[in-house]
Design an enzyme around this catalytic site. Structure first.
Site, PDB file in Angstrom:
ATOM      1  N   TYR A 147       0.861  -1.192   0.000  1.00  0.00           N
ATOM      2  CA  TYR A 147       0.000   0.000   0.000  1.00  0.00           C
ATOM      3  C   TYR A 147       0.889   1.231   0.000  1.00  0.00           C
ATOM      4  O   TYR A 147       1.868   1.299   0.737  1.00  0.00           O
ATOM      5  CB  TYR A 147      -0.900  -0.003   1.235  1.00  0.00           C
ATOM      6  CG  TYR A 147      -1.758   1.236   1.382  1.00  0.00           C
ATOM      7  CD1 TYR A 147      -2.817   1.487   0.510  1.00  0.00           C
ATOM      8  CD2 TYR A 147      -1.514   2.169   2.391  1.00  0.00           C
ATOM      9  CE1 TYR A 147      -3.611   2.621   0.644  1.00  0.00           C
ATOM     10  CE2 TYR A 147      -2.307   3.308   2.537  1.00  0.00           C
ATOM     11  CZ  TYR A 147      -3.357   3.522   1.656  1.00  0.00           C
ATOM     12  OH  TYR A 147      -4.133   4.653   1.793  1.00  0.00           O
ATOM     13  N   ASP A 242       9.336   2.912  -0.088  1.00  0.00           N
ATOM     14  CA  ASP A 242       8.260   3.574   0.647  1.00  0.00           C
ATOM     15  C   ASP A 242       8.334   3.144   2.109  1.00  0.00           C
ATOM     16  O   ASP A 242       7.844   2.079   2.488  1.00  0.00           O
ATOM     17  CB  ASP A 242       6.905   3.230   0.023  1.00  0.00           C
ATOM     18  CG  ASP A 242       5.749   3.882   0.783  1.00  0.00           C
ATOM     19  OD1 ASP A 242       6.008   4.533   1.824  1.00  0.00           O
ATOM     20  OD2 ASP A 242       4.596   3.728   0.352  1.00  0.00           O
ATOM     21  N   LYS A 270       3.999   9.198   8.768  1.00  0.00           N
ATOM     22  CA  LYS A 270       3.674   8.621  10.074  1.00  0.00           C
ATOM     23  C   LYS A 270       4.596   9.132  11.205  1.00  0.00           C
ATOM     24  O   LYS A 270       4.414  10.247  11.661  1.00  0.00           O
ATOM     25  CB  LYS A 270       3.630   7.086   9.979  1.00  0.00           C
ATOM     26  CG  LYS A 270       2.509   6.660   8.998  1.00  0.00           C
ATOM     27  CD  LYS A 270       2.056   5.234   9.115  1.00  0.00           C
ATOM     28  CE  LYS A 270       0.768   5.032   8.333  1.00  0.00           C
ATOM     29  NZ  LYS A 270       0.898   4.395   7.038  1.00  0.00           N
TER      30      LYS A 270
HETATM   31  C1  LIG Z   1       0.324   4.984   5.656  1.00  0.00           C
HETATM   32  C2  LIG Z   1       1.094   4.711   4.406  1.00  0.00           C
HETATM   33  C3  LIG Z   1       1.009   5.556   3.289  1.00  0.00           C
HETATM   34  C4  LIG Z   1       0.049   6.703   3.217  1.00  0.00           C
HETATM   35  O1  LIG Z   1       0.295   7.684   4.159  1.00  0.00           O
HETATM   36  P1  LIG Z   1      -0.900   8.693   4.538  1.00  0.00           P
HETATM   37  O2  LIG Z   1      -0.264   9.642   5.496  1.00  0.00           O
HETATM   38  O3  LIG Z   1      -1.981   7.862   5.122  1.00  0.00           O
HETATM   39  O4  LIG Z   1      -1.309   9.358   3.273  1.00  0.00           O
HETATM   40  C5  LIG Z   1       1.836   5.294   2.213  1.00  0.00           C
HETATM   41  N1  LIG Z   1       2.690   4.257   2.226  1.00  0.00           N
HETATM   42  C6  LIG Z   1       2.797   3.429   3.273  1.00  0.00           C
HETATM   43  C7  LIG Z   1       3.786   2.315   3.241  1.00  0.00           C
HETATM   44  C8  LIG Z   1       1.989   3.611   4.391  1.00  0.00           C
HETATM   45  O5  LIG Z   1       2.068   2.763   5.416  1.00  0.00           O
END
Ligand SMILES: *Cc1c(COP(=O)(O)O)cnc(C)c1O
Length: 432
Positions: A147, A242, A270
């Site tokens: 994701y 990511d 985060k």
């Molecule tokens: C949470 C997350 C996102 C998205 O971040 P948001 O602040 O919710 O837009 C993208 N990539 C990864 C791996 C994530 O865990």
């Protein structure tokens, strides 16, 4: 107090349903498929959440990961209060983002320059644009089960046709946009090589969660991640790591640093905002200098590098370094998992973990590590629902979805964990 008392939460949810789709502002919060109205929380401190009904829960969700020090950490709170009394937003140059940017670039060898944004999604979206501009190529490879936020071109899954081709996984994503993304399978080097053979001339980037933790916890082999880097280098594509969920969670330098993955670009979010909306993408100078105003890639944000998030994030990271917080977290998580494991196995469940992330799942017959989504047991959803609801009644809050992982924070002390273990094993012993 009756732990299942929702007499205050339920009417709030009724009202919320009238003014927000599904009553929520992010889908998993709705408790969909869990046969219970979501709990409304009014406050949080340390490892605990308190509902509007006055019930306290040990929180293993921690806002889906950002709160690595726990809720309302006292030291972060001081910095946040100071900043609130100083300024809320400048929309201009200020020293607060400079300090955080200097901290990151000093600590993380493959990040020479950063750009702050307001969410993980924005960080990912901008890094894709940058990769396309830098390479002059179009397509991006993503892995099934990873994701990356709600970026249009990454809301895709494997298509039914030829290997690599994708289909939108959300309504509203055009076929044209979905086609820019190719889908690979986690832990499948040969498959990735085939996609590169066919499309290598037009692949701008490969993006992966180096610790996939948004569809269960799918721990990858280091060799597989290294293979991605070498294929990217060979085909002049960028390797985007990511680390929105794993960055500053598994360690200071994250998976990319610990496993020497040498990403060309990295995305954070985060934990970086200490609980406030902050995202960031970064990498080598020569790539980052493609971003406006220096380069041709436009990317901007009215509230980017918001000073409250900058201060909260920097204090969070500094405190983690000062306390050697990652080691403590990892030790406590190992203890927690080790205590729970036999009780879970007895109920045909299991628990996987990496650093301070854990995931409770159905037991796999051959006990092989689950590295890709096709290995996730089918009964995952039903089993989780039973466990989740019983744990709620016991005062333990997991993220309300079978495919979300759990997090420990530094506020989960040995005492809190022992209490949680006691509650969880009680629930398990009562389960059929
Ligand atoms: C949470 C997350 C996102 C998205 O971040 P948001 O602040 O919710 O837009 C993208 N990539 C990864 C791996 C994530 O865990």
């Amino acid at each position: 107090m009756n732990k299942s008392d929702l007499s205050q939460s339920e009417p709030l949810f009724e009202r919320a349903l009238k003014v927000a789709p599904g009553g929520v502002h992010s889908p998993v919060r709705s408790f969909k498929g869990l046969e219970r109205a979501p709990i409304f929380f009014k406050s949080a401190k340390g490892a605990y959440l308190t509902s509007v009904d006055g019930v306290k829960y040990i929180d293993f969700c921690q806002s889906f990961g950002p709160l690595i020090l726990g809720h309302l950490d006292e030291d972060v709170k001081v910095k946040v209060h100071e900043m609130i009394d100083t300024a809320w937003s400048f929309g201009a140059c200020e020293p607060y983002s400079l300090e955080l940017a200097e901290f990151i670039t000093a600590q993380i060898p493959f990040v020479e320059k950063v750009r702050f944004v307001s969410s993980g999604t924005e960080a990912v979206m901008s890094s894709l644009r940058l990769a396309r501009a830098y390479t002059g190529k179009t397509k991006v490879i993503k892995f099934d089960g990873c994701y990356h936020g709600h970026v249009d071109s990454l809301l895709v899954k494997a298509g039914s046709g030829l290997a690599g081709l994708s289909a939108a996984s959300s309504a509203g994503v055009s076929q044209a946009v979905a086609e820019e993304t190719l889908i690979a399978q986690l832990d499948d080097e040969a498959g990735l090589e085939r996609i590169f053979q066919e499309w290598g001339h037009d692949i701008a980037a490969v993006i992966i969660e180096p610790l996939p933790a948004n569809y269960g916890l799918l721990i990858q082999r280091k060799d597989f991640l290294k293979k991605i880097k070498s294929l990217c280098a060979k085909h002049k594509s960028l390797f985007i790591s990511d680390e929105v969920i794993s960055g500053f969670r598994v360690s200071l330098t994250g998976m990319s640093g610990d496993w020497l993955l040498e990403p060309d670009l990295v995305c954070y979010g985060k934990i970086l905002g200490g609980g406030f909306p902050v995202g960031c993408y970064g990498g080598r100078k020569e790539i980052m200098d493609f971003v406006a105003p220096l380069g041709p890639v436009y990317q901007a944000g009215t509230l980017s590098a918001n000073p409250i998030g900058m201060r909260a994030g920097l204090e969070t990271l500094k405190k983690m370094v000062a306390l050697n917080g990652w080691q403590t977290l990892n030790e406590r998580t190992s203890y927690f998992v080790k205590q729970l494991k036999p009780f879970l196995l007895a109920k045909n469940l299991d628990i996987s973990h990496f650093a301070s992330l854990f995931w409770i799942h159905e037991r796999v017959s051959d006990s092989k590590p689950i590295r890709e989504i096709t290995s996730i047991p089918q009964g995952q959803g039903e089993k989780f629902k039973t466990l989740f609801l019983k744990l709620l009644d016991e005062g333990v809050y997991l993220a309300p979805n079978a495919y979300e992982v759990g997090f420990l924070s530094l506020a989960h002390t040995d005492e809190v964990l022992d209490l949680a273990i006691q509650k969880i094993t009680k629930v398990l012993s009562e389960m059929k």
